[in-house]
Design an enzyme around this catalytic site. Structure first.
Site, PDB file in Angstrom:
ATOM      1  N   ASP A 166       1.942  -9.408  11.695  1.00 12.90           N
ATOM      2  CA  ASP A 166       2.258  -7.986  11.569  1.00 12.90           C
ATOM      3  C   ASP A 166       3.651  -7.687  12.115  1.00 12.90           C
ATOM      4  O   ASP A 166       4.435  -6.940  11.518  1.00 12.90           O
ATOM      5  CB  ASP A 166       1.202  -7.177  12.319  1.00 12.90           C
ATOM      6  CG  ASP A 166       1.304  -5.685  12.059  1.00 12.90           C
ATOM      7  OD1 ASP A 166       1.574  -5.292  10.914  1.00 12.90           O
ATOM      8  OD2 ASP A 166       1.109  -4.913  13.001  1.00 12.90           O
ATOM      9  N   ASN A 188      -4.987 -14.208   4.689  1.00  8.94           N
ATOM     10  CA  ASN A 188      -5.921 -15.284   4.386  1.00  8.94           C
ATOM     11  C   ASN A 188      -5.723 -16.382   5.419  1.00  8.94           C
ATOM     12  O   ASN A 188      -4.659 -17.015   5.481  1.00  8.94           O
ATOM     13  CB  ASN A 188      -5.672 -15.839   2.982  1.00  8.94           C
ATOM     14  CG  ASN A 188      -6.026 -14.849   1.894  1.00  8.94           C
ATOM     15  OD1 ASN A 188      -7.035 -14.158   1.980  1.00  8.94           O
ATOM     16  ND2 ASN A 188      -5.197 -14.772   0.857  1.00  8.94           N
ATOM     17  N   ARG A 211       9.284   4.320  -2.187  1.00  6.12           N
ATOM     18  CA  ARG A 211       8.953   4.296  -0.770  1.00  6.12           C
ATOM     19  C   ARG A 211       8.101   3.087  -0.392  1.00  6.12           C
ATOM     20  O   ARG A 211       7.625   3.005   0.740  1.00  6.12           O
ATOM     21  CB  ARG A 211       8.205   5.581  -0.385  1.00  6.12           C
ATOM     22  CG  ARG A 211       9.070   6.835  -0.419  1.00  6.12           C
ATOM     23  CD  ARG A 211       8.251   8.064  -0.063  1.00  6.12           C
ATOM     24  NE  ARG A 211       9.074   9.247   0.017  1.00  6.12           N
ATOM     25  CZ  ARG A 211       9.685   9.668   1.122  1.00  6.12           C
ATOM     26  NH1 ARG A 211       9.533   8.995   2.248  1.00  6.12           N
ATOM     27  NH2 ARG A 211      10.427  10.746   1.114  1.00  6.12           N
ATOM     28  N   LYS A 212       7.893   2.173  -1.297  1.00  6.17           N
ATOM     29  CA  LYS A 212       7.006   1.040  -1.042  1.00  6.17           C
ATOM     30  C   LYS A 212       7.790  -0.259  -0.937  1.00  6.17           C
ATOM     31  O   LYS A 212       8.713  -0.511  -1.701  1.00  6.17           O
ATOM     32  CB  LYS A 212       5.955   0.930  -2.148  1.00  6.17           C
ATOM     33  CG  LYS A 212       5.035   2.144  -2.240  1.00  6.17           C
ATOM     34  CD  LYS A 212       4.035   1.991  -3.367  1.00  6.17           C
ATOM     35  CE  LYS A 212       3.127   3.215  -3.452  1.00  6.17           C
ATOM     36  NZ  LYS A 212       2.139   3.083  -4.551  1.00  6.17           N
TER      37      LYS A 212
END
Length: 251
Positions: A166, A188, A211-212
């Site tokens: 993360d 995974n 925005r992605k």
């Protein structure tokens, strides 16, 4: 999985004040902006080698520092932060970003908080350093998980691996687009990571759509022959956190 804004600001500190880095262009005169709610302790760069680092960790660090010599790679220093008096600035930040969550923030607890990955003594928890290649939009994290991160006996807890995935994916997004929050993270787990071993976390920005951001990541052994985990962040959603255009008030 929502990544805390505090962690984002911690990561953003790695992007400011880098030795030898180009300074941003001077801003036109205007009202002074107050710091959001944290201040950095620039006396301690936690991404520099420590006695607790293993031989593999030091060797990889030296290899990447060599790559930094021609400017293609940059080491991203990490500094510890402490809460300052203007906690209400952070509350305003949360109100603008996540209004329904703002009422859950406790000011007193916030003043005592610290970054999760810095909450262990050296050698016991998260030992890591990140490097960034702007041309490739690639972030590499060298991570050594200490004995207090054990899950199944002899192996790292999956949550500890997920934390560093993360953080690495988040750094890729921050370097590309500024302050962000994770909207989706899929992992995974292929094999368990041996406790106290060193792994290489490789994160790459694949594309952006409005925005992605679409980011891929994998976790491998030092020699890169063993794949421990694969992950995608698809997408990372950026939101306006208030009317101010200042970078520290946008996520």
């Amino acid at each position: 999985m929502l990544r805390s804004c505090a962690a984002r600001l911690h990561a953003l500190g790695a992007l400011r004040g880098l030795p030898g880095a180009a300074r941003p262009p001077a801003r036109s005169p205007g009202p002074a902006r107050r710091s959001l709610f944290l201040e950095a302790d620039f006396h301690k760069d936690s991404s520099l080698p420590k006695p607790s680092w293993s031989k593999d960790m030091r060797l990889l660090f030296d290899q990447f520092m060599k790559k930094c010599e021609d400017g293609s790679w940059t080491r991203l220093p990490f500094y510890s932060y402490k809460a300052v008096q203007n906690v209400h600035d952070f509350i305003a930040f949360i109100h603008g970003s996540l209004p329904s969550t703002a009422k859950l923030v406790d000011k007193e607890q916030l003043s005592q908080a610290q970054i999760f990955t810095e909450s262990f003594k050296d050698g016991l928890g998260f030992e890591y350093v990140m490097f960034y290649n702007d041309a490739e939009k690639r972030t590499v994290c060298l991570f050594q998980g200490g004995p207090h991160l054990q899950g199944m006996p002899g192996f790292l807890h999956g949550g500890a691996v997920a934390t560093m995935i993360d953080a690495t994916v988040g750094m890729s997004a921050i370097k590309a687009e500024g302050l962000v929050m994770t909207a989706n993270l899929n992992i995974n787990f292929k094999r368990p990571v041996p406790l106290c071993s060193v792994v290489v976390i490789n994160s790459h920005l694949d594309k952006t759509e409005g925005r992605k951001l679409f980011i891929s990541c994998d976790v491998r052994s030092v020699d890169e022959t063993t794949l421990y985990s694969e992950a995608t962040s698809s997408p990372s959603s950026r939101r306006k956190c208030g009317p101010s255009p200042a970078p520290l008030t946008r996520c």
